[in-house]
Design an enzyme around this catalytic site. Structure first.
Site, PDB file in Angstrom:
ATOM      1  N   ARG A 104       0.852  -1.179   0.000  1.00  0.00           N
ATOM      2  CA  ARG A 104       0.000   0.000   0.000  1.00  0.00           C
ATOM      3  C   ARG A 104       0.891   1.233   0.000  1.00  0.00           C
ATOM      4  O   ARG A 104       1.685   1.410   0.921  1.00  0.00           O
ATOM      5  CB  ARG A 104      -0.870  -0.056   1.258  1.00  0.00           C
ATOM      6  CG  ARG A 104      -2.073   0.811   1.210  1.00  0.00           C
ATOM      7  CD  ARG A 104      -2.958   0.478   2.380  1.00  0.00           C
ATOM      8  NE  ARG A 104      -2.412   0.955   3.642  1.00  0.00           N
ATOM      9  CZ  ARG A 104      -3.153   1.368   4.656  1.00  0.00           C
ATOM     10  NH1 ARG A 104      -4.468   1.341   4.565  1.00  0.00           N
ATOM     11  NH2 ARG A 104      -2.610   1.774   5.773  1.00  0.00           N
ATOM     12  N   THR A 108      -0.686   7.606  -1.004  1.00  0.00           N
ATOM     13  CA  THR A 108      -1.992   7.551  -1.693  1.00  0.00           C
ATOM     14  C   THR A 108      -2.899   6.470  -1.103  1.00  0.00           C
ATOM     15  O   THR A 108      -4.098   6.463  -1.369  1.00  0.00           O
ATOM     16  CB  THR A 108      -1.787   7.212  -3.178  1.00  0.00           C
ATOM     17  OG1 THR A 108      -1.240   5.882  -3.265  1.00  0.00           O
ATOM     18  CG2 THR A 108      -0.836   8.202  -3.842  1.00  0.00           C
ATOM     19  N   ASP A 200       0.885  -2.102  12.325  1.00  0.00           N
ATOM     20  CA  ASP A 200       1.285  -2.575  10.999  1.00  0.00           C
ATOM     21  C   ASP A 200       1.579  -4.076  11.083  1.00  0.00           C
ATOM     22  O   ASP A 200       2.550  -4.497  11.716  1.00  0.00           O
ATOM     23  CB  ASP A 200       2.520  -1.806  10.528  1.00  0.00           C
ATOM     24  CG  ASP A 200       2.866  -2.138   9.078  1.00  0.00           C
ATOM     25  OD1 ASP A 200       2.900  -1.218   8.256  1.00  0.00           O
ATOM     26  OD2 ASP A 200       3.090  -3.338   8.779  1.00  0.00           O
ATOM     27  N   ASP A 203       5.070  -5.301   9.746  1.00  0.00           N
ATOM     28  CA  ASP A 203       6.171  -4.900  10.626  1.00  0.00           C
ATOM     29  C   ASP A 203       6.165  -5.709  11.916  1.00  0.00           C
ATOM     30  O   ASP A 203       7.221  -6.106  12.419  1.00  0.00           O
ATOM     31  CB  ASP A 203       6.059  -3.401  10.958  1.00  0.00           C
ATOM     32  CG  ASP A 203       6.520  -2.527   9.795  1.00  0.00           C
ATOM     33  OD1 ASP A 203       7.198  -3.053   8.888  1.00  0.00           O
ATOM     34  OD2 ASP A 203       6.192  -1.335   9.796  1.00  0.00           O
TER      35      ASP A 203
HETATM   36  C1  PRP Z   1      -1.055  -4.155   4.735  1.00  0.00           C
HETATM   37  C2  PRP Z   1      -1.936  -5.354   4.953  1.00  0.00           C
HETATM   38  C3  PRP Z   1      -2.815  -5.336   3.724  1.00  0.00           C
HETATM   39  C4  PRP Z   1      -2.987  -3.859   3.474  1.00  0.00           C
HETATM   40  C5  PRP Z   1      -4.341  -3.454   3.980  1.00  0.00           C
HETATM   41  O1  PRP Z   1      -0.050  -4.452   3.848  1.00  0.00           O
HETATM   42  O2  PRP Z   1      -1.225  -6.542   5.118  1.00  0.00           O
HETATM   43  O3  PRP Z   1      -2.234  -5.977   2.600  1.00  0.00           O
HETATM   44  O4  PRP Z   1      -1.973  -3.182   4.223  1.00  0.00           O
HETATM   45  O5  PRP Z   1      -4.602  -2.137   3.657  1.00  0.00           O
HETATM   46  P1  PRP Z   1      -5.719  -1.713   2.609  1.00  0.00           P
HETATM   47  O6  PRP Z   1      -6.948  -2.503   2.926  1.00  0.00           O
HETATM   48  O7  PRP Z   1      -5.906  -0.246   2.880  1.00  0.00           O
HETATM   49  O8  PRP Z   1      -5.219  -1.970   1.237  1.00  0.00           O
HETATM   50  P2  PRP Z   1       1.135  -3.423   3.531  1.00  0.00           P
HETATM   51  O9  PRP Z   1       0.774  -2.548   2.374  1.00  0.00           O
HETATM   52  O10 PRP Z   1       1.536  -2.708   4.782  1.00  0.00           O
HETATM   53  O11 PRP Z   1       2.286  -4.345   2.986  1.00  0.00           O
HETATM   54  P3  PRP Z   1       3.127  -5.485   3.725  1.00  0.00           P
HETATM   55  O12 PRP Z   1       2.213  -6.652   3.939  1.00  0.00           O
HETATM   56  O13 PRP Z   1       4.191  -5.768   2.732  1.00  0.00           O
HETATM   57  O14 PRP Z   1       3.660  -4.935   5.025  1.00  0.00           O
HETATM   58  N1  URA Z   2      -2.182  -2.287   7.168  1.00  0.00           N
HETATM   59  C1  URA Z   2      -1.777  -2.675   8.401  1.00  0.00           C
HETATM   60  O1  URA Z   2      -0.828  -3.449   8.532  1.00  0.00           O
HETATM   61  N2  URA Z   2      -2.451  -2.208   9.476  1.00  0.00           N
HETATM   62  C2  URA Z   2      -3.477  -1.355   9.364  1.00  0.00           C
HETATM   63  O2  URA Z   2      -4.061  -0.966  10.389  1.00  0.00           O
HETATM   64  C3  URA Z   2      -3.884  -0.955   8.082  1.00  0.00           C
HETATM   65  C4  URA Z   2      -3.220  -1.439   7.001  1.00  0.00           C
END
Ligand code: PRP
Ligand code: URA
Length: 209
Positions: A104, A108, A200, A203
């Site tokens: 994400r 944006t 997160d 993380d």
């Molecule tokens: C997080 C989570 C989802 C997304 C959710 O991933 O694991 O994939 O955000 O957010 P959304 O519903 O607003 O799209 P992230 O983009 O942080 O990537 P990662 O899993 O690589 O940490």
């Molecule tokens: N992605 C995450 O990992 N946590 C949130 O709360 C939203 C998006």
């Protein structure tokens, strides 16, 4: 409209509390996520079809049930979805696994797809898309759209925590997809994070922050 199922089993709710807790370290966080994923896999497969076969027990021949219908496919959204994959595979060891890489954009909040690799027979499988967080819904919608473009038709979504905004967005974009969550939280904050949420997920799973 796809249904929203809240997996409210006491064990799931208990473990989710430790997952939310900011004091939970990476190792314990990962273990609890893995365990909740296994328990959720039990709930999400509750309606898969059965057929009756004949089996010979040591005592007699009898009729008994086995799973029938489509084979399953698991689609973790990288990277945080990987944290739930092994837990689901414990109950569904024969499922094939496809990976969708999405992150994400922090400014944006739009999903950016950077990787996709699916089983060759993915169209013939009933799919479970796996991601701990359903926030704006952008990542889930993009992943499901990618799968549908490749001919997939039977798709369920599995998240630990969802925001109402994300659920509504997925239900509007993909009304044929049922969503299974351990908790439906209050709302998104100004950074698109789920409140109260767990922070997160990626993380916390991988200790990158
Ligand atoms: C997080 C989570 C989802 C997304 C959710 O991933 O694991 O994939 O955000 O957010 P959304 O519903 O607003 O799209 P992230 O983009 O942080 O990537 P990662 O899993 O690589 O940490
Ligand atoms: N992605 C995450 O990992 N946590 C949130 O709360 C939203 C998006």
């Amino acid at each position: 409209m796809g249904k929203l199922v809240i997996c409210d089993h006491p064990l799931i709710q208990h473990k989710l509390t430790f997952i939310r807790d900011v004091r939970t370290n990476t190792k314990d966080f990962r273990e609890h996520v893995d365990e909740v994923a296994t328990l959720m896999a039990y709930e999400i497969t509750r309606d898969i079809p059965l057929e009756t076969i004949t089996v010979q027990t040591p005592v007699t021949e009898t009729e008994s049930k086995v799973i029938s219908g489509r084979m399953l496919g698991l689609i973790p959204i990288l990277r945080a979805g990987l944290g739930m994959l092994e837990g689901v595979l414990k109950l569904l060891p024969a499922a094939k696994v496809g990976h969708v890489g999405l992150f994400r954009d922090p400014d944006t909040l739009q999903p950016v797809e950077y990787y996709i690799k699916l089983p060759t027979d993915v169209q013939e499988r009933e799919l479970i898309v796996i991601d701990p967080m359903l926030a704006t819904g952008g990542s889930a919608i993009a992943a499901i759209t990618s799968l549908k473009k490749r001919g997939c038709t039977q798709i369920k979504m599995m998240n630990l925590i969802a925001a109402p905004e994300g659920v509504a967005a997925v239900q509007e974009a993909h009304p044929d997809v049922d969503i299974y969550v351990a908790a439906l939280d209050s709302h998104l904050n100004e950074h698109g994070y789920i409140v109260p949420g767990l922070g997160d997920a990626g993380d916390r799973l991988y200790g990158t922050k």
